[in-house]
Design a protein around this motif. Sequence first.
Motif, PDB file in Angstrom:
ATOM      1  N   VAL A  46       0.841  -1.209   0.000  1.00 11.56           N
ATOM      2  CA  VAL A  46       0.000   0.000   0.000  1.00 11.56           C
ATOM      3  C   VAL A  46       0.871   1.253   0.000  1.00 11.56           C
ATOM      4  O   VAL A  46       0.594   2.230  -0.704  1.00 11.56           O
ATOM      5  CB  VAL A  46      -0.945  -0.006   1.221  1.00 11.56           C
ATOM      6  N   LYS A  47       1.948   1.202   0.782  1.00 15.52           N
ATOM      7  CA  LYS A  47       2.860   2.347   0.849  1.00 15.52           C
ATOM      8  C   LYS A  47       3.505   2.602  -0.509  1.00 15.52           C
ATOM      9  O   LYS A  47       3.574   3.751  -0.979  1.00 15.52           O
ATOM     10  CB  LYS A  47       3.932   2.077   1.902  1.00 15.52           C
ATOM     11  N   ALA A  48       3.973   1.506  -1.145  1.00 15.30           N
ATOM     12  CA  ALA A  48       4.596   1.640  -2.466  1.00 15.30           C
ATOM     13  C   ALA A  48       3.580   2.135  -3.495  1.00 15.30           C
ATOM     14  O   ALA A  48       3.870   3.025  -4.304  1.00 15.30           O
ATOM     15  CB  ALA A  48       5.185   0.299  -2.905  1.00 15.30           C
ATOM     16  N   PHE A  49       2.376   1.554  -3.435  1.00 18.44           N
ATOM     17  CA  PHE A  49       1.329   1.970  -4.375  1.00 18.44           C
ATOM     18  C   PHE A  49       0.948   3.427  -4.149  1.00 18.44           C
ATOM     19  O   PHE A  49       0.747   4.188  -5.103  1.00 18.44           O
ATOM     20  CB  PHE A  49       0.101   1.079  -4.195  1.00 18.44           C
ATOM     21  N   GLU A  50       0.855   3.809  -2.869  1.00 19.22           N
ATOM     22  CA  GLU A  50       0.496   5.192  -2.546  1.00 19.22           C
ATOM     23  C   GLU A  50       1.537   6.165  -3.086  1.00 19.22           C
ATOM     24  O   GLU A  50       1.198   7.215  -3.637  1.00 19.22           O
ATOM     25  CB  GLU A  50       0.383   5.349  -1.029  1.00 19.22           C
ATOM     26  N   SER A  51       2.821   5.783  -2.946  1.00 17.57           N
ATOM     27  CA  SER A  51       3.892   6.643  -3.451  1.00 17.57           C
ATOM     28  C   SER A  51       3.792   6.801  -4.969  1.00 17.57           C
ATOM     29  O   SER A  51       3.847   7.914  -5.501  1.00 17.57           O
ATOM     30  CB  SER A  51       5.246   6.042  -3.067  1.00 17.57           C
ATOM     31  N   ARG A  52       3.604   5.646  -5.661  1.00 22.24           N
ATOM     32  CA  ARG A  52       3.481   5.705  -7.128  1.00 22.24           C
ATOM     33  C   ARG A  52       2.238   6.487  -7.536  1.00 22.24           C
ATOM     34  O   ARG A  52       2.268   7.304  -8.456  1.00 22.24           O
ATOM     35  CB  ARG A  52       3.407   4.280  -7.701  1.00 22.24           C
ATOM     36  N   TRP A  53       1.142   6.235  -6.818  1.00 20.04           N
ATOM     37  CA  TRP A  53      -0.120   6.901  -7.153  1.00 20.04           C
ATOM     38  C   TRP A  53      -0.009   8.406  -6.953  1.00 20.04           C
ATOM     39  O   TRP A  53      -0.494   9.190  -7.773  1.00 20.04           O
ATOM     40  CB  TRP A  53      -1.231   6.337  -6.274  1.00 20.04           C
ATOM     41  N   ARG A  54       0.624   8.818  -5.863  1.00 16.54           N
ATOM     42  CA  ARG A  54       0.779  10.247  -5.592  1.00 16.54           C
ATOM     43  C   ARG A  54       1.609  10.930  -6.679  1.00 16.54           C
ATOM     44  O   ARG A  54       1.291  12.036  -7.113  1.00 16.54           O
ATOM     45  CB  ARG A  54       1.428  10.458  -4.221  1.00 16.54           C
ATOM     46  N   LYS A  55       2.691  10.253  -7.108  1.00 14.49           N
ATOM     47  CA  LYS A  55       3.532  10.829  -8.162  1.00 14.49           C
ATOM     48  C   LYS A  55       2.741  10.980  -9.458  1.00 14.49           C
ATOM     49  O   LYS A  55       2.768  12.035 -10.105  1.00 14.49           O
ATOM     50  CB  LYS A  55       4.751   9.937  -8.397  1.00 14.49           C
ATOM     51  N   THR A  56       2.029   9.900  -9.815  1.00 11.95           N
ATOM     52  CA  THR A  56       1.229   9.939 -11.048  1.00 11.95           C
ATOM     53  C   THR A  56       0.143  11.003 -10.958  1.00 11.95           C
ATOM     54  O   THR A  56      -0.094  11.763 -11.907  1.00 11.95           O
ATOM     55  CB  THR A  56       0.587   8.560 -11.298  1.00 11.95           C
ATOM     56  N   ARG A  57      -0.516  11.060  -9.783  1.00 10.40           N
ATOM     57  CA  ARG A  57      -1.600  12.026  -9.611  1.00 10.40           C
ATOM     58  C   ARG A  57      -1.070  13.457  -9.630  1.00 10.40           C
ATOM     59  O   ARG A  57      -1.694  14.356 -10.218  1.00 10.40           O
ATOM     60  CB  ARG A  57      -2.323  11.742  -8.290  1.00 10.40           C
ATOM     61  N   ALA A  58       0.083  13.673  -8.991  1.00 12.86           N
ATOM     62  CA  ALA A  58       0.674  15.015  -8.978  1.00 12.86           C
ATOM     63  C   ALA A  58       1.016  15.461 -10.398  1.00 12.86           C
ATOM     64  O   ALA A  58       0.791  16.616 -10.777  1.00 12.86           O
ATOM     65  CB  ALA A  58       1.927  15.021  -8.106  1.00 12.86           C
ATOM     66  N   LYS A  59       1.539  14.524 -11.194  1.00 11.05           N
ATOM     67  CA  LYS A  59       1.881  14.833 -12.583  1.00 11.05           C
ATOM     68  C   LYS A  59       0.626  15.187 -13.381  1.00 11.05           C
ATOM     69  O   LYS A  59       0.599  16.173 -14.132  1.00 11.05           O
ATOM     70  CB  LYS A  59       2.576  13.618 -13.201  1.00 11.05           C
ATOM     71  N   ALA A  60      -0.421  14.363 -13.191  1.00 14.51           N
ATOM     72  CA  ALA A  60      -1.682  14.611 -13.905  1.00 14.51           C
ATOM     73  C   ALA A  60      -2.306  15.933 -13.463  1.00 14.51           C
ATOM     74  O   ALA A  60      -2.809  16.712 -14.288  1.00 14.51           O
ATOM     75  CB  ALA A  60      -2.651  13.458 -13.656  1.00 14.51           C
ATOM     76  N   ASP A  61      -2.264  16.206 -12.143  1.00 14.89           N
ATOM     77  CA  ASP A  61      -2.836  17.455 -11.630  1.00 14.89           C
ATOM     78  C   ASP A  61      -2.070  18.670 -12.158  1.00 14.89           C
ATOM     79  O   ASP A  61      -2.671  19.698 -12.492  1.00 14.89           O
ATOM     80  CB  ASP A  61      -2.819  17.451 -10.102  1.00 14.89           C
ATOM     81  N   ALA A  62      -0.732  18.540 -12.213  1.00 17.29           N
ATOM     82  CA  ALA A  62       0.082  19.642 -12.739  1.00 17.29           C
ATOM     83  C   ALA A  62      -0.274  19.925 -14.199  1.00 17.29           C
ATOM     84  O   ALA A  62      -0.366  21.084 -14.626  1.00 17.29           O
ATOM     85  CB  ALA A  62       1.564  19.295 -12.612  1.00 17.29           C
ATOM     86  N   LYS A  63      -0.497  18.854 -14.951  1.00 17.36           N
ATOM     87  CA  LYS A  63      -0.880  19.003 -16.357  1.00 17.36           C
ATOM     88  C   LYS A  63      -2.235  19.699 -16.474  1.00 17.36           C
ATOM     89  O   LYS A  63      -2.430  20.593 -17.309  1.00 17.36           O
ATOM     90  CB  LYS A  63      -0.939  17.621 -17.004  1.00 17.36           C
TER      91      LYS A  63
END
Length: 248
Positions: free
Chosen positions: A127-144
Amino acid sequence: MARVAKKRKQAKRPAKAKATAAVSPVVTKAEKAVESTTKSLDAQMDRVAKARERAQKTGTAAAKKALTNANAKAKDLRAKAAAAKVELAKAKAMDSVRQAEEAAKAKISEMADKLSDKAEKDLAAAVKAFESRWRKTRAKADAKKVKTAEKKAQAKVKAAAKKAATKAKALEKKAAAKAKAEAKKAAKKSAKKKAGRPKKSAAKKAATKKTPGRPKKSARRGRPPKAAKTKATAKKTMARRGRPPKKK
């Protein structure tokens, strides 16, 4: 000759099973049955020994009959004791199966608990690893998305500014046209007022004519104009210029 009665060796009582943490009630019941039949058999064997001794001493029919009855009863008790022992063996076998099953269940339960704990730890790590990956992906998408929104907002601001400038220009033009029209209207109104005034009297006109005006200025101030050159002077001047004519 009187027969000497031989003492029968008493059968050894089976040792009691060691008490366990969870003794089966079936085994306990079978053990009690074996113990009871063994006691009864031991007591009956004592009676058989006494009856045999009496029959040997007296030799009467009653003594012999008592011995026969005692032996028959002892035989029945032996059969009961043997059956009780068989039941005890069966109960112990079944109890061993039960204990093995319970031990297996306990082992499986322990393993399940360990696996559950491990699964929880693995899940937390995943969950921790998934959360880290998800946050990075989400931050990138949100920035876009934010960048796209900023571009749209800038485009809207530019369009609004252009529209406002056009509107302001139109308003200025309209205001200028209105001011011009009002000025023209005011000029017409003033002209009408002037046209409506009374004419001056003849006496006033005559007085105006008699009033001497300012003296006229001379046509030109400064040096007087040069006299025009004569044709002869012009010819002489032309003759002086250039090379002299050749002699013949």
